[in-house]
Motif scaffolding. Structure first.
Motif: not given
Ligand SMILES: Nc1ncnc2c1ncn2[C@@H]1O[C@H](COP(=O)(O)OP(=O)(O)OP(=O)(O)O)[C@@H](O)[C@H]1O
Ligand SMILES: [Mg+2]
Lengths: 171, 776
Positions: B538, B544, B563-570, B579, B610, B722
């Protein structure tokens, strides 16, 4: 003591269970146990309350960002360790301190600042000035367009001309 | 910015002359230098010029200050070193950039211990990142190849002409060098459809202005001197002259009626058009634009900027022109009537303008403070009202009341100050103008007296009559009254131009994610997905995801855990092209997403994300958002499949129940079910469920999953979850850990591998065991 810290794996680091020493320019953590010491590795120190409590609640993170534990109070450590940590923290949390503000000029999306800091004279630009000032009582933190922060430790100790420059942004 | 030497990625070896003495002191020749960098902080965190000089064998650090020195009548820059260190190149390894709170440092390992090579502020990050790459190559191989092409281009942040910062480094429009007249012209072009109407407005205004200049001529001096005076040319023809006066008045009234009718017609149309232009410009931008900006600002932009721009063209420009013409004409007439009196009349104008400008400047400051406080009050207010649940739950009413009172008081004080200042300052200027008026009286009176007592002294041509004096006085008030207006207009014009340049800033902004100009169309999408070495961050430097490679066969169901914050939603957002990956590519049925048309992509991929968002409107409208032409039967079916039907029918208005802006009336699980219905209705080839059933109980989840499978018809499904039980039907699992794909395989395979998934699995089943439920 079966505290919440143990459950979550956030270890309080005391002089009894750990030792800190310098290696190159970096502090290193050693774990103490009955049969000697084990080198945990280089760590980063992060303040949990960077503005409220600068020398308490210090969290140590490994180079990869894994939490190693926390130091409740800096003063609990040995003098040597305190010196090492203080130096590291000072560097890590370094923000130029603004002594005098010569000019703040608002032009289009940015304001352009010309200041004297304790580290030398400086010019920088701030995007969206109102939002870029953090107010902590009389202390003000300015964040510039590149993300650099500057510290005004006490607004009231600035001279009148300097105060006038930023008066507009304060309430 | 501060450094006398600017790092150039393509020519990093060029040594500035002022550094040569310091280098030769170290026995380094100019030709030996491979790469050179200058940063701004020394080890004591003082701003200095700190050079890192890399040669084949050594890395030199020289910190010092640059002084200006006069020599042979020339000013020279002289570098005075104060601290230096050096390392052997071959000892250095593992160079790393470390982000600190408000600065960075470059470190390296030298003989098993890590040292700091240099310190720098965040402004130098880009330079150091590139230099670090070079350094690493030199340490390994003894030489390096500089970057070239796009990669070597440093982002230009400042306008080279005036040094102002670009609001947007991607499209370099300097707000100052971009001529204001150009901005206005560009906006005028946008509004060219209104050309004739605007010209008409201008004409009516000019006409009414002209009439108002003529009117006093007849009604004042002319009336005394020519009609009432026996020597006058129109002596006794009262009716005729009254007729003329009435006609001019009527005409002037008529013209101004036409004018206001015209303006009100145009106003609505033009503001509507402008709002449309602004909104559509914003709308086409990529997601990152919205996340990086505060939406509040965008909202005002759509709303008030349209108004401001309209106002500039329809009100400001015409009335400015007219007032200007009027003033100039009045001064001209006055001059013709009597030069000395005219001089007396305009004597006070320059000081008044100066005074008015000063007042408005101060008023501006007061106003923007008032504005800031009112903004702060309203944001606090919306914060309190939006968080009313929390306020009540933690009985924070008292605290909020206090917070509100404080803000309210501040605003009131700012209000008071502004009004008080206005009340004090403006009468002052008025007094000044009164003085001007009195001066005309005085000079005029003296002239008339002189004429009476000593006619010979004043030439025949300079005769001043009572009538002339009366006419004169009406013109004097005509030039004084617009003065306030003029000064006000200047500052308001500046505001309008700002609004226009904001508009163009958005219109010119390039979306990060763009469709290719000749996008590929897919006849039929099967739904195969492939990631190839995909990486994403990002923010530069904060990776990420990296080196993600995997393939999903069309029609398969794949679970993604991590894990939470691993980047799955990304990862999911990358598939949707919200993106673009910063590295590597993603393919859909073998076609690079970047080559595919947006329409095909978005039609075939749906996500239940989510954080669900429902628009204000009925449930039906919300579900139909995915496909506005869906029949009621289809909506009905989708809601049944998503399990939403069950709760919808408990509502009095069924599918036509209105849901509020804050979705206050639906539970988390209910909202999720609506989002799923939305996605089902779209019937995509690829469905991504990002924790789509996390807020539901396991039984409901299972039913929904079964209906989804029944409806899937060869659909590729990615399920992010999860709760591992959610993934029990997945054909394959992908575990994201440490920014990349750590494990993949069928659930059974992963359990046999005894890796990350196994640990997770064991933890969840054990948790179930403790309460006496074992999963098989
Ligand atoms: N718009 C953004 N700008 C900067 N950093 C971001 C942005 N969106 C997410 N992040 C960061 O990118 C990392 C991955 O985020 P992501 O949402 O993909 O995690 P996730 O695996 O879906 O987590 P969860 O299980 O909690 O949903 C996180 O560290 C988050 O803080
Ligand atoms: Mg997520």
């Amino acid at each position: 003591m079966n505290s919440v810290f143990e459950i979550a794996g956030v270890t309080p680091l005391t002089v009894e269970n750990t030792r800190i020493a310098l290696e190159g320019d970096f502090p290193v953590l050693y774990q103490k146990s009955e049969n000697g010491e084990e080198r945990v590795g280089v760590f980063k120190t992060q303040r949990a309350f960077p503005f409220e409590k600068e020398e308490e609640f210090l969290v140590l993170l490994s180079e990869e960002g894994k939490e190693l534990g926390f130091i409740r109070k800096l003063s609990d450590r040995t003098d040597e360790e305190i010196a090492i940590l203080q130096k590291d923290l000072a560097r890590r949390y370094f923000m130029p301190r603004i002594k005098k503000i010569h000019k703040v000029k608002e032009q289009f999306a940015f304001s352009y600042w010309k200041v004297d800091t304790e580290s030398g004279p400086l010019e920088f630009s701030v995007r969206d000035t109102y939002k870029s000032l953090i107010h902590l009582g009389a202390r003000i933190i300015v964040t510039d367009a590149d993300g650099n922060r500057y510290d005004i430790p006490d607004y009231h100790t600035l001279d009148k001309a300097s105060r006038k420059q930023i008066d507009l942004y304060l309430w | 910015m501060r450094a006398p030497y600017v790092f150039d990625p393509q020519n990093p070896h060029i040594v500035p002359d002022l550094l040569l003495p310091a280098l030769s002191a170290h026995g380094v020749k100019k030709e030996e230098v491979l790469a050179l960098l200058c940063v701004d902080l020394d080890d004591d965190c003082l701003f200095k010029d700190c050079y890192l000089v890399a040669t084949k064998e050594r890395l030199l650090y020289i910190a010092g200050v640059t002084r200006l020195c006069r020599e042979d009548k020339k000013t020279l820059q002289v570098f005075v070193p104060c601290k230096q260190t050096e390392w052997q190149m071959k000892d250095l390894s593992e160079m790393k950039m470390e982000d600190l709170v408000s600065s960075c440092r470059l470190t390296a390992v030298c003989q098993n211990e890590r040292f700091v090579l240099c310190n720098f502020s965040l402004s130098f990050k880009e330079d150091v990142r590139i230099f670090r790459g070079y350094l690493e190559e030199i340490a390994k191989t003894g030489s390096f190849t500089p970057l070239s092409g796009e990669k070597a281009k440093k982002k230009e942040l400042y306008c080279p002409k005036c040094g102002l910062r670009y609001a947007d480094a991607e499209n370099k429009v300097c707000p100052r060098c971009q001529k204001q007249s150009k901005t206005v012209c560009r906006t005028a072009k946008l509004l060219s459809g209104y050309k004739w109407k605007l010209i008409l407005i201008g004409l009516t205004l000019i006409l009414s202005g002209a009439l108002s200049v003529v009117a006093p001529y007849f009604s004042a001096g002319f009336f005394y001197d020519e009609v009432l005076d026996a020597a006058g040319a129109f002596y006794g023809k009262i009716l005729l002259v009254i007729g003329i006066i009435v006609t001019t008045r009527l005409l002037s009234q008529l013209v101004s009626s036409i004018h206001s009718a015209l303006t009100s017609v145009i106003a609505a149309d033009m503001v509507y058009d402008l709002r449309k232009i602004i909104f559509s410009s914003i709308n086409r931008l990529s997601l990152s634009f919205f996340t990086s900006r505060k939406t509040g600002g965008l909202m005002t932009q759509v709303n008030s900027d349209a108004q401001t721009i309209y106002w500039f063209f329809c009100d400001l420009i015409p009335s400015f022109t007219v007032n200007m013409v009027q003033v100039v004409a009045a001064i001209l007439i006055m001059f013709l009537l009597s030069p000395p009196l005219c001089l007396a009349a305009i004597l006070f104008i320059p000081p008044s303008i100066v005074a008015i400008r000063a007042i408005f400047k101060k008023m501006d400051v007061l106003h923007s403070r008032r504005f800031g406080r009112s903004r702060s009050l309203s944001s606090a207010l919306s914060d309190m009202l939006g968080g009313v649940r929390v306020v009540k739950a933690f009985s924070g009413e008292q605290k909020e009341q206090k917070r509100f009172n404080k803000k309210n008081e501040e605003l009131a004080r700012a209000d008071l100050n502004t009004n008080l200042y206005g009340a004090k300052a403006f009468p002052g200027v008025e007094l000044l103008l009164r003085l001007g008026n009195s001066l005309v009286w005085a000079v005029g009176g003296v002239m008339i007296l002189l004429h009476l007592t000593n006619p010979a002294l004043v030439g025949e041509r300079q005769v001043l009559t009572y009538g002339l004096l009366a006419t004169f006085l009406s013109y004097v008030s005509m030039i004084y009254s617009p003065l306030f207006g003029f000064v006000d207009m200047i500052s308001q014009a500046a505001d309008s131009i700002k609004a226009m340049s904001r508009l163009f800033e958005i219109m010119d902004a390039r979306p990060d994610v763009v469709e290719r100009s000749d996008p590929l169309r897919l006849e039929e999408v099967k739904g195969g997905l492939r990631f190839e070495n995909t990486g994403f961050c990002y923010l530069p430097g904060q990776t990420v995801l990296e080196k993600i490679s995997f393939e999903v066969e069309a029609g398969k169901t794949v679970g993604i855990v991590g894990k939470t914050g691993a980047g799955k939603s990304t990862l999911a957002h990358l598939i949707l092209r919200l993106y673009d990956p910063t590295e590597g590519d993603i393919y859909l049925d073998g076609v690079n997403l970047k080559d595919l048309s947006f329409e095909d992509l978005r039609k075939n991929v749906a996500i239940v994300s989510q954080d669900t968002y429902l628009f204000a409107g009925t449930i039906l409208e919300n579900v139909r958002y995915a496909r506005p032409d869906a029949t009621l039967m289809e909506v009905f079916e989708a809601c049944v499949a998503s399990g939403a039907h069950e709760f919808i029918m408990k509502l009095k208005d069924g599918y036509e129940t209105r849901i509020g802006q804050g979705n206050a009336d639906l539970s988390g699980g209910e909202r999720q079910r609506l989002s799923i219905a939305r996605a089902i209705l779209k019937d995509p080839k690829i469905l991504i469920l990002d924790e789509a059933t996390a807020a539901m109980d396991t039984r409901t989840e299972m039913i929904i999953q079964r209906s989804l499978t029944a409806l899937s018809r060869g659909r590729t499904t990615l399920i992010i979850a999860h709760r591992l039980s959610t993934l029990r039907d997945a054909d394959e699992l992908i575990v994201i850990d440490g920014k990349t794909v750590a494990e993949r395989g069928t659930p059974a395979e992963l359990i046999r591998q005894k890796g990350i998934y196994y640990t997770l699995y064991k933890m969840q089943t054990e948790a179930l065991k403790t309460i006496g439920i074992a999963e098989d």
